[in-house]
Write a protein that holds these residues in place. Sequence first.
Motif, mmCIF file in Angstrom:
data_model
loop_
_atom_site.group_PDB
_atom_site.id
_atom_site.type_symbol
_atom_site.label_atom_id
_atom_site.label_comp_id
_atom_site.label_asym_id
_atom_site.label_seq_id
_atom_site.Cartn_x
_atom_site.Cartn_y
_atom_site.Cartn_z
ATOM 1 N N CYS A 156 0.672 -1.234 0.077
ATOM 2 C CA CYS A 156 0.272 -0.326 0.441
ATOM 3 C C CYS A 156 1.161 1.329 0.046
ATOM 4 C CB CYS A 156 -1.111 0.050 1.145
ATOM 5 S SG CYS A 156 -2.405 -1.389 0.964
ATOM 6 N N ILE A 157 2.001 0.587 0.681
ATOM 7 C CA ILE A 157 2.717 2.657 1.322
ATOM 8 C C ILE A 157 3.473 2.178 -0.085
ATOM 9 C CG2 ILE A 157 5.249 3.294 2.134
ATOM 10 C CD1 ILE A 157 4.169 2.365 4.430
ATOM 11 N N ASN A 158 4.150 1.800 -0.827
ATOM 12 C CA ASN A 158 6.040 1.270 -2.091
ATOM 13 C C ASN A 158 4.993 1.491 -3.297
ATOM 14 O OD1 ASN A 158 7.972 1.940 -0.700
ATOM 15 N ND2 ASN A 158 6.980 -0.356 0.226
ATOM 16 N N LEU A 159 3.866 0.771 -3.776
ATOM 17 C CA LEU A 159 2.778 1.382 -5.300
ATOM 18 C C LEU A 159 2.463 2.692 -5.833
ATOM 19 C CD1 LEU A 159 0.689 -1.886 -4.787
ATOM 20 C CD2 LEU A 159 3.189 -2.338 -6.240
ATOM 21 N N PRO A 160 2.728 2.411 -6.919
ATOM 22 C CA PRO A 160 2.377 4.295 -7.577
ATOM 23 C C PRO A 160 1.023 3.977 -7.645
ATOM 24 C CG PRO A 160 3.960 2.494 -8.912
ATOM 25 C CD PRO A 160 3.911 2.013 -7.614
ATOM 26 N N MET A 161 0.551 5.108 -7.094
ATOM 27 C CA MET A 161 -0.714 4.621 -7.662
ATOM 28 C C MET A 161 -1.959 6.355 -6.266
ATOM 29 S SD MET A 161 -2.733 2.624 -4.523
ATOM 30 C CE MET A 161 -1.383 1.110 -3.906
ATOM 31 N N PRO A 162 -2.774 6.648 -7.490
ATOM 32 C CA PRO A 162 -3.457 7.653 -7.203
ATOM 33 C C PRO A 162 -4.055 8.146 -6.288
ATOM 34 C CG PRO A 162 -4.414 6.843 -8.400
ATOM 35 C CD PRO A 162 -3.880 5.963 -8.752
ATOM 36 N N TYR A 163 -4.289 9.096 -5.499
ATOM 37 C CA TYR A 163 -4.079 9.152 -3.837
ATOM 38 C C TYR A 163 -5.819 9.248 -3.653
ATOM 39 C CZ TYR A 163 -7.514 13.304 -4.904
ATOM 40 O OH TYR A 163 -8.341 14.314 -4.718
ATOM 41 N N GLU A 164 -6.689 8.883 -4.626
ATOM 42 C CA GLU A 164 -7.904 8.108 -4.608
ATOM 43 C C GLU A 164 -8.181 6.847 -3.619
ATOM 44 O OE1 GLU A 164 -8.864 11.445 -7.162
ATOM 45 O OE2 GLU A 164 -7.198 9.547 -7.155
ATOM 46 N N ASP A 165 -6.942 6.352 -4.515
ATOM 47 C CA ASP A 165 -6.506 4.494 -4.207
ATOM 48 C C ASP A 165 -6.431 4.315 -2.944
ATOM 49 O OD1 ASP A 165 -8.300 4.051 -7.090
ATOM 50 O OD2 ASP A 165 -5.841 3.811 -8.185
ATOM 51 N N GLN A 166 -5.438 5.233 -2.887
ATOM 52 C CA GLN A 166 -4.358 5.377 -1.514
ATOM 53 C C GLN A 166 -5.859 5.309 -0.445
ATOM 54 O OE1 GLN A 166 -1.138 7.764 -2.073
ATOM 55 N NE2 GLN A 166 0.125 5.946 -1.993
ATOM 56 N N GLN A 167 -6.804 6.884 -0.633
ATOM 57 C CA GLN A 167 -7.712 7.134 0.239
ATOM 58 C C GLN A 167 -8.636 5.570 0.799
ATOM 59 O OE1 GLN A 167 -7.680 9.706 2.513
ATOM 60 N NE2 GLN A 167 -9.758 8.648 3.657
ATOM 61 N N LYS A 168 -8.691 4.919 0.281
ATOM 62 C CA LYS A 168 -9.714 3.382 -0.660
ATOM 63 C C LYS A 168 -8.923 2.600 0.204
ATOM 64 C CE LYS A 168 -12.403 3.890 -4.930
ATOM 65 N NZ LYS A 168 -12.323 3.508 -5.918
ATOM 66 N N LEU A 169 -7.667 2.377 0.232
ATOM 67 C CA LEU A 169 -7.036 1.244 1.104
ATOM 68 C C LEU A 169 -6.875 1.910 2.525
ATOM 69 C CD1 LEU A 169 -3.917 0.353 -1.229
ATOM 70 C CD2 LEU A 169 -5.897 -1.456 -0.321
ATOM 71 N N LEU A 170 -6.870 3.532 2.719
ATOM 72 C CA LEU A 170 -6.853 3.746 4.094
ATOM 73 C C LEU A 170 -7.725 3.479 4.773
ATOM 74 C CD1 LEU A 170 -5.052 5.325 6.196
ATOM 75 C CD2 LEU A 170 -5.843 7.137 5.434
ATOM 76 N N GLY A 171 -9.014 3.529 4.018
ATOM 77 C CA GLY A 171 -10.277 3.302 4.734
ATOM 78 C C GLY A 171 -10.640 1.570 5.239
ATOM 79 N N ALA A 172 -9.863 1.033 4.307
ATOM 80 C CA ALA A 172 -10.276 -0.161 4.722
ATOM 81 C C ALA A 172 -10.085 -0.211 6.425
ATOM 82 C CB ALA A 172 -9.357 -1.652 3.756
#
Length: 770
Positions: free
Chosen positions: A168-184
């Motif tokens: 979750c930390i190291n993969l390049p992805m947009p902040y919207e996807d990171q927010q989805k992972l944070l909300g899980a």
Amino acid sequence: MKQLIYGLPVIALRGTTILPEMIVHFDVSRTRSIKAVEAAMLKEQKVFLVTQKDPENENPGLLDLYKIGTVAYIKQVVKLPKDVLRVLVEGVSRAELLRLERENPYLEGQVGIIEEEDIEDHNVKEAILRNIKESFHAYCMESGKVSKDLAAQIMKIDDAKHLVDQLCINLPMPYEDQQKLLGALTLYERYGILEGMLEDEIEILKFRREFQRKVKERIDKNQKEYILREQMKLIREELGEDNTSSDADVFQEKLQGLDAPEEIKEKIAKEIKRFKSLSNNNAESNVARDYIETLLDMPWRIHTDDNEDLKEAFQILEKDHYGLEKVKERIMEFLAVRNLTEKGKSPILCLVGPPGTGKTSIARSVARALNKKYVRICLGGVRDEAEIRGHRRTYIGAMPGRIAAALRQVGVNNPLMLLDEIDKTSSDYKGDVSAALLEVLDPEQNSHFNDHYIELPVDLSEVLFIATANDLQGISRPLLDRMEVIELSSYTENEKEHIAKEHLIPKQIKENGLEEKQLAIRPAALRKIINGYTKEAGVRNLERRIGQICRKTAREILEGDKQKVVVTTKNLEHYLGQERYTYQMANKQNEVGIVRGLAWTSAGGDTLQIEVNVMPGKGELVLTGQLGDVMKESARAGISYIRSVASDYGIKPEFFRENDIHIHIPEGAVPKDGPSAGITMATAMLSAITETPVKAEVAMTGEITLRGRVLPIGGLKEKLLAAKYAKIKTVLVPKENKADIKEMSEEITDGLEIHLVDNMGEVLSQALSR
């Protein structure tokens, strides 16, 4: 899942999401964010980082922020120019923003620290570990965004939770996807979201790789063709043949955009391929080039949309032409049928009438009314069949026929094509033009018209053909059978006056550089021009006379003599000179042996004064006045009839042996022919023989038989107009022409006493004064 409540400064992040265990720096420039950093540094250096939903919002509130954020520890703060702070933080744990305690001078809120419960089932954790490693490995194989060292470190992790968090930390992805992972909030939820993201990304990368491969192959192929083409071009330049290749490339490009049936495209492609193989010095190269250009320029499927507005079409026809009701009616019928059936058969109209009656101009108006392209083909004097069908390509200087050339010129396959002067075609040893036109004008055949040059079927079924002719006698019977004949008869004086006022005068004023206020022609003067300066069925000479007046007017205005010219009957001679035509008026008194006949000419109607003298002789019949064979036969038929009824009129049998009969028809220099003077000559001869006067106010027309029957004639409208101009009151017309009289307007028949006659007895009773 337990929560510990803390009160912490809150920093709203724009376009960035920070996860637990992530060490990252970011810049803050908003006043409230700077104040929040300062407040955190004065306490435990902890701050709550949460992403705002709209990055453009400068003052977000509670509803503008995501619910789940990260409690972070501030490790370093660096001041940058323009009141910007660069903050280095380390994510500590997930937390939920419960409420905001304050919004000024900085955001401060109550946050609940989320403590995650671990998965106790070892098999589930092992399955997650294996699946996520497998997906990550596939992702690394497809993408080049992950370094080998980082990939090796991640693949060594044996704890499922730690592995998921690191990805979750190291993969390049947009902040919207990171927010989805944070909300899980559970490992299982994060795993599901991360696995789905990896699978989607792998599919996208596979598609991109395949797409790039295809693009590369195409580029390589085009590059190869380009190199080969350049090499061929260089070779041809060395040989002096550099034009052929470039022409072939242009033809190939045109072929790609050509809208035509497949068999035609295949034929053109074959010809282009053959053209490439020819050297520029080859004599056949120019022939092949011309042929390919012709095929590419033909409008195989290009067409214009017809005007479907009947009212608008009728208004255009009415505006452009006065009268010609039959033509307008037929065009409106065609347009109505086309609108109902979407593709009615285009009629093949033949407009027949004297010169100057508007046959060519009505065709242009029809094209404008129907929104069709207009093209004119003049057939006058054409005697070579190849002019219609085209020349075969085996001949030097071969070219397509006039029909195909006209389609190429106009650029659409459904124009209005005017076949002008179709009665003036001829034939010789090169073929019969009329026979070649049979296929063109046959609706059952012209969908596959064969032009010898093109050698491909040309569809003429969408073309609206209009032919013009002065005389039906010059058109072959089979060709005439394929056309719908509409006769345009002579204009009346009233029609000529309307045409002059509405069309000819404004047109000539414009063409001669005048303004409407600078010239006025009085109605009486216009009628005098029509009757005294022109003698025609149409209005062509009338337009010339009006143009003559306009030219003299322009000169007078430029010389400064006048500002406006008004043409009246008094000053008309100044502009047009002396009157050129006078009509032979009705005789003032009854005379013996003189009868007024009515004749049709190509310039309209006319009256003929037939004179008969009887003198001692040997019983000869003398005919003078340049009479044609048909008229001579009518005279002989007339004298035979008179001899058969001689006893009824007291004529002695020896009279025809002892006397000569001389028939003369002025003007002697003008050729005359036709059967319609039969009853006129018979009446004149009987009047001269019996010395009975003929009524001066009577004129007649009709063909005579040996038994004295009166047969119908043509051109009746023109003949009646001629009688009106000559001030004749009574006209004798064959009874079988009754239908023609009913179709005429009152303007023609008004003032005439028309008697329908069936035999010579009725003619003589009406004509002779006893």
